[in-house]
Enzyme design. Structure first.
Site, short mmCIF file in Angstrom:
data_model
loop_
_atom_site.label_atom_id
_atom_site.label_comp_id
_atom_site.label_asym_id
_atom_site.label_seq_id
_atom_site.Cartn_x
_atom_site.Cartn_y
_atom_site.Cartn_z
N ASP A 98 0.85 -1.18 0.00
CA ASP A 98 0.00 0.00 0.00
C ASP A 98 0.89 1.23 0.00
OD1 ASP A 98 -2.52 1.52 0.48
OD2 ASP A 98 -3.23 -0.43 1.19
N ASP A 201 -3.16 4.68 -2.34
CA ASP A 201 -4.25 5.13 -1.49
C ASP A 201 -4.73 6.53 -1.88
OD1 ASP A 201 -5.64 4.53 1.16
OD2 ASP A 201 -4.76 6.48 1.63
N GLU A 255 -6.36 3.87 -5.93
CA GLU A 255 -7.68 3.99 -5.32
C GLU A 255 -8.21 5.32 -5.81
OE1 GLU A 255 -10.06 4.08 -1.09
OE2 GLU A 255 -8.13 5.04 -1.25
N HIS A 325 -11.17 -3.60 2.57
CA HIS A 325 -11.20 -3.30 4.00
C HIS A 325 -12.06 -2.08 4.36
CE1 HIS A 325 -8.34 -0.64 2.23
NE2 HIS A 325 -8.34 0.09 3.32
N ASP A 326 -12.58 -1.38 3.35
CA ASP A 326 -13.43 -0.21 3.60
C ASP A 326 -14.90 -0.50 3.32
OD1 ASP A 326 -11.20 1.41 4.16
OD2 ASP A 326 -10.98 1.96 2.04
C1 GLC Z 1 -8.29 4.89 1.80
C2 GLC Z 1 -8.13 3.63 2.61
C3 GLC Z 1 -8.86 3.82 3.91
C4 GLC Z 1 -8.23 4.98 4.63
C5 GLC Z 1 -8.18 6.24 3.78
C6 GLC Z 1 -7.25 7.25 4.33
O1 GLC Z 1 -9.60 5.15 1.48
O2 GLC Z 1 -8.59 2.54 1.88
O3 GLC Z 1 -8.86 2.66 4.69
O4 GLC Z 1 -8.96 5.26 5.80
O5 GLC Z 1 -7.72 5.97 2.49
O6 GLC Z 1 -5.92 6.82 4.20
#
Ligand code: GLC
Ligand code: CA
Length: 555
Positions: A98, A201, A255, A325-326
């Site tokens: 990540d 991310d 992401e 995980h979100d």
């Molecule tokens: C992304 C991650 C999430 C995190 C956010 C801030 O959305 O997937 O889990 O809280 O970024 O880093």
């Protein structure tokens, strides 16, 4: 240089805190992962995406990094990490780390220095004077992705810093060229240690509109349009690609909140020189309005959303996922009330996803059909859930029962309950009390039980991945929906020269009739994969059983 190995790869996502505890302190760790490498290999995946394991005070479970080049104490050491990487590579599994570079932890040495106005690190973050006579009002009206204002006041310097997530996650200032070079160097540090790629991310947040103008009033986030794919986004990505990603046989996945099929080509076309692939969240929006309010799942709408990504030019590789995980668990999100047919429903969702065009991701526990958890308010551990409850209790307490109801569907915690390895003590996750609540259904839903039955969901995933491997029609064939408007059946055709694959999936927990379109002709249909043992034969009128899913090769 680039072999684009990800085109025929399946990725398994590990959320380390909840995967397996190797040293008996109740927290998942790297030694735990090492002990499960044979299991991961046995599923048939080609790569692992590992959520952050870097040093972190864990305000947001590792997404708040205080040292990019070292491992969090709770997870182990850099030596453990190297052993894990070697173990993966020895098994032919690649490792995607990540990359969290929109922000750091406020405990990162850059930010600690940055509190000092004279430090060169001041400009690594986004500091501004406040508004109002005494500067005691935030510089603009943006709200944090974790609820409340996106600015924090610093008494010492009398200025505010921007944090699009928690106040312990200050946003980095990508305008600063030195900072950008440090990030590229840091990526190369990990590439040189052997990693195979990065999941980037909230990468579409890195460029903020000049002058940080106020956002339009919107629920639940104010200001997002001022920083999603901002003015210098493509420039920054091309630069990072040039300085780092392109120098290795890597794969990157962004992401990419806010990306659309219309602007995706600019980001992920093989000639773009930015990212190889992106996660889009369009299909995660079908059953949640504005990302929070639960609405009824509509299969026709879902298919339409996915189809738009499937139709991207062949020089763009889509990604396929149902969980991370979100997100809450995909059961029963997309398959309604599955009753006693949980595993069949899980197989149906797997088939629909795995044979589309793109790189599939399987999130830990998805392969055994883990479900959402019946949390009480005290059980939530995620900063997001905690902040939501805090805010609602403060501004409008009568809304609390509704908030609890929504969180039972939407909270990120559902994906973070410990992995269910067995029906034994603490689900085989740890010798000690796990850091967060176990889903009590581990007695029924666990890996050990799945291993013991040849017809289990886990064994079905194995079969499906083995069948998928190396098939040109799956990797690069055209995609077309069959009867797109049907709200019960997800059916599609993949075509590559003479090869044709028909995928038919019943999303309902009841039998459904399905007529193949007249134009779809074939002399012979060979069943390649099915989630029933007494096999269906393909005729122009199909009667599909509960959650029946079948893949046919057409001749
Ligand atoms: C992304 C991650 C999430 C995190 C956010 C801030 O959305 O997937 O889990 O809280 O970024 O880093
Ligand atoms: Ca541990």
């Amino acid at each position: 240089m680039k072999s684009r190995w990800y085109k025929d790869a399946v990725v398994y996502q590990i959320y380390p805190r909840s995967f397996c505890d190797g040293n008996g302190d109740g927290i998942g760790d790297i030694r735990g992962i090492i002990s499960k490498l044979d299991y991961i290999k046995s599923i048939g995946v080609d790569a692992v995406w590992l959520s952050p394991v870097y040093k972190s005070p864990n305000d947001d479970n590792g997404y708040d990094i205080s040292d990019y080049k070292d491992i969090m104490d709770e997870f182990g050491t850099l030596d453990d990490w190297k052993e894990m990487l070697d173990g993966m590579h020895a098994r032919g599994i690649k490792l995607i780390m990540d990359l969290v570079v929109n922000h750091t932890s406020d405990e990162h040495v850059w930010f600690v220095q940055s509190r000092n106005k004279d430090s060169k690190y001041r400009d690594y973050y986004i500091w501004r004077k406040g508004r109002g006579k005494d500067g005691k009002k935030p510089p603009n009206n943006w709200t944090s992705n974790f609820v409340g204002p996106a600015w924090e006041y610093d008494e010492q310097s009398g200025e505010w810093y921007l944090h699009l997530f928690s106040k312990k996650q200050p946003d980095l200032n990508w305008e600063n060229p030195e900072l950008r070079q440090e990030i590229a160097d840091m990526c190369n540090f990990w590439f040189d240690l052997g990693v195979d790629g990065f999941r980037c991310d909230v990468i579409t947040y890195i460029s903020k509109r000049d002058g940080l103008p106020d956002g339009k009033r919107a629920f639940p986030l104010i200001g997002q349009e001022q920083y999603v794919m901002g003015p210098r986004y493509h420039e920054y990505m091309r630069e990072l690609n040039e300085r780092s990603f392109s120098r290795y046989d890597s794969m990157t996945v962004g992401e990419s909140i806010g990306i659309t099929p219309d602007n995706a080509v600019e980001s992920i076309d093989e000639s773009a020189g930015e990212l190889d692939t992106v996660f889009s969240f369009d299909h995660m929006g079908v059953d949640f309005k504005m990302n929070v309010i639960p609405v009824k799942f509509n299969l026709a709408k879902y298919k339409k959303v996915l189809d738009r990504w499937q139709q991207l030019p062949k020089s763009c590789q889509p990604t396929l996922f149902l969980e991370n995980h979100d997100q809450p668990r995909c059961l029963p999100r997309f398959s309604g009330d599955y009753g006693n047919n949980r595993e069949k429903a899980g197989m149906a969702l797997a088939v629909a996803m795995l044979f589309m065009r793109g790189t599939p991701y399987i999130y830990q526990g998805q392969e055994i059909g883990m479900t959402n958890c019946a949390f009480e308010e005290k059980d939530y551990k995620d900063i997001m859930a905690i902040r939501v409850f805090e805010l609602i209790r403060k501004i409008f307490p009568p809304l609390m029962p509704y908030a609890r109801k929504v969180m039972l569907k939407r909270a990120r915690d559902h994906a973070r309950t410990p992995m269910q390895w067995s029906d034994g003590k603490n689900a085989g996750f740890s010798q000690a009390q796990p850091w967060m609540m176990l889903n009590p259904n581990y007695k029924q839903i666990n890996v050990e039980d799945n291993e013991s039955r040849s017809d289990s969901l886990l064994n079905f995933y194995r079969k499906a991945l083995a069948y998928r491997k190396g098939k040109e029609v799956i990797i690069s064939g055209d995609f077309s929906l069959v009867r797109p408007k049907d709200k019960r059946i997800f059916a599609y055709l993949r075509t590559c020269g003479e090869q044709r694959l028909l995928v038919v999936v019943n999303y309902k927990n009841k039998p459904v009739k399905f007529n193949l379109p007249q134009g779809l002709t074939f002399t012979r249909a060979q069943l390649a994969l099915s989630n029933y043992t007494d096999l269906p034969t393909l005729s122009s009128q199909l009667r599909l059983r509960e959650y029946e899913a079948a893949v046919y090769e057409l001749y």
